[in-house]
Scaffold this active site. Sequence first.
Site, short mmCIF file in Angstrom:
data_model
loop_
_atom_site.label_atom_id
_atom_site.label_comp_id
_atom_site.label_asym_id
_atom_site.label_seq_id
_atom_site.Cartn_x
_atom_site.Cartn_y
_atom_site.Cartn_z
CE LYS A 1 39.24 61.05 36.39
NZ LYS A 1 39.84 61.79 37.54
CB ILE A 2 35.50 53.74 41.84
CG1 ILE A 2 34.22 54.45 42.31
CG2 ILE A 2 36.68 54.10 42.72
CD1 ILE A 2 33.66 53.92 43.59
#
Length: 273
Positions: free
Chosen positions: A100-101
């Site tokens: 989830k960058i």
Amino acid sequence: MAKIASKSFWYKYQERYQAIKSVLCVGLDSDFSQLPEGVKNSENPIWEFNKTIIEATLDYACAYKPNLAFYLADGIRGLDALYKTVEFIPDNLPVILDCKIGDIGNTMNAYLSAFFAELKVDAITLNPLMGSDVMQPVQDRNAFAFVLCLTSNPSAADFLQEGMAEKIANWLQDYPKENFGAVIGATQRANIKTMRNLLTGRILLIPGIGAQGGDLKTVLQEAKDSSETPNILVNSSRSIIFASKGKDFATAAREEARKLTQEMKNALNRGSN
């Protein structure tokens, strides 16, 4: 021998689906505190656990998805487990790193180098909040990312159910489907059909089945692209990998993966009639 990503995520997914007709993504949320007691005393418990789970579920998995947080939580040993896990998974099965960058410039490029060039995963999950500066490095690298669009957690209602999800889906139309899919939570029953219509042709990663209570039949009926090419990956983590915490954990995981795969196949077949 280090794993070499010889084909794109898009290609691997399509090829694997056609080979086994499964849309199951096995989530390797290998929380050390939840591991069976029988593996906790191993030199690298998460790695030993993952190796056994992968061997047990290999016949049914279309993809695997390790969640970065659980490996970071176990320090250097956990990162070693992550590298060994990715390397162990056969090259024809796509691996998604749930990280989830979403950053920009050199920072985003550093993330992508770490995950695609060093770790050699096939796809990541991505937070698009900072806009096109997050997306462009993925496209430039010809990599693949699942963009958070409508997540399965209850507080997604704070923002994503207030028009943001539709805005993200419409915005994604400017980007190639071979590089970007979307995360759509299985718990979002009222919105799944709308999101699929906005995301035609894209692979949807769908968490929330099993422990989170998502309705499988609704997902399969409303999220698939077509009966021939569903373009979905239904993720199940805890309900498979922690189906048992006893000595039979591998057998239990295999049976849970088998049952879920068969249930999904039956639902897809009913939907095509």
